[in-house]
Write a protein that holds these residues in place. Structure first.
Motif, PDB file in Angstrom:
ATOM      1  N   SER A   1      -4.555   5.614  -4.753  1.00 22.34           N
ATOM      2  CA  SER A   1      -4.952   5.147  -3.399  1.00 22.34           C
ATOM      3  C   SER A   1      -6.229   4.419  -3.269  1.00 22.34           C
ATOM      4  CB  SER A   1      -5.252   6.524  -2.240  1.00 22.34           C
ATOM      5  OG  SER A   1      -6.562   7.395  -3.221  1.00 22.34           O
TER       6      SER A   1
ATOM      7  N   ARG B   1       0.351   4.104  -2.945  1.00 26.12           N
ATOM      8  CA  ARG B   1       0.222   5.211  -2.427  1.00 26.12           C
ATOM      9  C   ARG B   1       1.055   6.653  -2.883  1.00 26.12           C
ATOM     10  NH1 ARG B   1      -2.304   3.026   2.969  1.00 26.12           N
ATOM     11  NH2 ARG B   1      -4.657   2.992   2.208  1.00 26.12           N
TER      12      ARG B   1
ATOM     13  N   CYS C   1       0.820  -1.410  -0.142  1.00 27.32           N
ATOM     14  CA  CYS C   1      -0.098   0.181   0.037  1.00 27.32           C
ATOM     15  C   CYS C   1       0.711   1.295   0.004  1.00 27.32           C
ATOM     16  CB  CYS C   1      -0.925  -0.097   1.262  1.00 27.32           C
ATOM     17  SG  CYS C   1      -2.205  -1.246   1.251  1.00 27.32           S
TER      18      CYS C   1
ATOM     19  N   PRO D   1      -5.535   0.070  -2.742  1.00 26.65           N
ATOM     20  CA  PRO D   1      -5.553  -0.654  -1.348  1.00 26.65           C
ATOM     21  C   PRO D   1      -7.119  -0.760  -0.696  1.00 26.65           C
ATOM     22  CG  PRO D   1      -4.029   1.063  -1.664  1.00 26.65           C
ATOM     23  CD  PRO D   1      -4.651   1.165  -2.798  1.00 26.65           C
TER      24      PRO D   1
END
Length: 452
Positions: free
Chosen positions: A163, A158, A154, A166
């Motif tokens: 985003s 990100r 993750c 995840p």
């Protein structure tokens, strides 16, 4: 459809919100791990089992905080490299992260498995809750590699501006965790041990799914087996950025454990009440945490691209968004606290004591809206030392002493202790305002070693 956002382009509030919303939803679902455990145990078992899960999850939250802090180093470095359009560096950072966090995972798992019983004793766990606490801690400790693996994946996504993906991983894990909680705790009456098994099983499935996804999708840049090696240079940079955040989170969570020790000596009802409120606060803090995490990722990419003005607009937008949530939670908690504390337990005594604690604690939701975003603003530029320093000052010089002092005002109530968190956060905010004014319009830029 492209999953990765270019955080250096477009309207700042719009892009920030686009990135923060999936992050928020993922964090809400992830918080349901512990929340679901406490909810189900509270419905089927007694206060001792609730206290066992509350104490055990508080310890595991400290471990998770260390992991999240370290993986923030990955997100920031990847964000800076993405903003600078340096694909070769992106591959090297990801490859080094794989080996670095494999080592971290092995060390943390072994440490927690060996020390879970001494930790429970140091926590002054009530005798009635000791067995449940030990079961929860040992089983969850064995699932640490899954927690690390998931957060590394993750962190990479990100940093690249994705985003949303995840969110899918954690949604799958959350559903599995809730179903297993009801089966193992409600059906097989495994108490805290069942909740722990449900948690690590769901985390393991989430991690395996994440690995499969990365294997199938790949990246927009070339990543070869040659890149999957432990680079001393990039490992140091990850640790220089992530270690202060990890240390900050660890010490702050240790302060929570110290406060738990103080409350545990007030009895099992007070211990359960503290655990209930901490779960509520975890959920209440999710919006400002998600927004501040978006601020960090967005600041990193714009820092890499040299867009100073956009970084400052990102900070202002983040604070405004976080405040909207913080004020709402605080106002609601002043008038209807029982509707929140009653979610996690049916015990009237626990509900009453938890509601008293929530009155003061909820004010902290307003204060952290500023502090979280300012911390992320500096962390996104590679300055993770300042957030650590002021947080530790506020925590160890104010929060813990105030909690201890307030606990002696009325040993039968948690009301006064609830005001220790917002008062200590106010100290952090004062230091942040001073530092921002001192820096003025000059941005804090670090050398490759992370110093300066």
């Amino acid at each position: 459809m492209k999953r990765e956002l270019d955080l250096t382009q477009g309207s700042v509030p719009k892009v920030l919100l686009q990135f923060a919303v999936p992050y928020l939803l993922a964090n809400v679902l992830q918080a349901l791990y512990g929340g679901a455990d406490l909810f189900v145990v509270g419905r089927f078992d007694d206060a001792a089992s609730v206290a066992g899960v509350a104490i055990g999850s508080q310890v595991m939250q400290t471990v998770t905080g260390i992991i999240l802090g370290l993986t923030t180093g990955i997100t920031v470095l990847i964000g800076i490299a993405t903003g600078a359009r340096n694909d070769k560096e992106l591959a090297a950072i990801i490859g080094s992260s794989v080996w670095l966090f494999a080592i971290v995972g092995a060390v943390l798992t072994l440490t927690m498995a060996v020390l879970h019983e001494p930790i429970a004793l140091v926590m002054h766990t009530p005798a009635e809750a000791m067995a449940d606490t030990l079961h929860y801690l040992l089983i969850c400790s064995l699932g640490i590699p899954f927690i690390i693996g998931y957060n590394v994946v993750c962190g990479i996504l990100r940093g690249l501006g994705d985003s949303r993906t995840p969110l899918y991983f954690v949604a799958l894990a959350c559903v599995i965790n809730i179903v297993l909680d009801f089966v193992l705790v409600g059906g097989f009456h495994m108490r805290a041990a069942g909740a722990a098994v449900a948690t690590i099983a769901s985390q393991g499935i989430s991690f395996v799914t994440a690995l499969w996804f990365l294997h199938r999708r790949g990246f927009h840049f070339r990543l070869t087996r040659h890149d999957i090696r432990l680079s001393g240079y990039f490992s140091r940079r990850i640790m220089v950025l992530g270690a202060p955040i990890a240390l900050q989170d660890a010490l702050v969570n240790i302060s929570f454990l110290i406060i738990t020790v103080i409350v545990n000596q007030m009895g099992v009802v007070a211990s359960a009440a503290l655990g209930v409120v901490e779960k509520i606060i975890v959920f209440a803090m999710l919006p400002p945490m998600a927004i501040s995490s978006a601020v960090a990722a967005m600041t990193a990419q714009n820092y890499g691209a040299g867009l100073t003005g956009r970084m400052n607009r990102c900070l202002r937008s983040g604070i405004g968004m976080a405040l909207a949530f913080g004020v709402s939670v605080c106002v609601y908690s002043q008038f209807l606290p029982d509707t929140l504390t009653g979610i996690f337990t049916n015990d009237a005594l626990v509900i009453g004591m938890a509601s008293e604690y929530l009155h003061g604690y909820s004010v902290d939701c307003i204060m952290v809206s500023f502090v979280f975003c300012i911390n992320s603003y500096f962390s996104g530029q590679g300055n993770s030392w300042f957030p650590m320093i002021h947080s530790l000052i506020a925590t160890f010089l104010f929060r813990i002493p105030l909690s201890w002092a307030f606990s002696h005002i009325d040993p039968t109530s948690l009301f006064w202790m609830g005001f220790a968190p917002p008062l200590s956060t106010m100290v952090s905010l004062a230091i942040c305002i001073w530092y921002l004014r001192r820096c003025g319009r000059r941005q804090v830029r670090l050398s490759p070693s992370g110093q300066g």
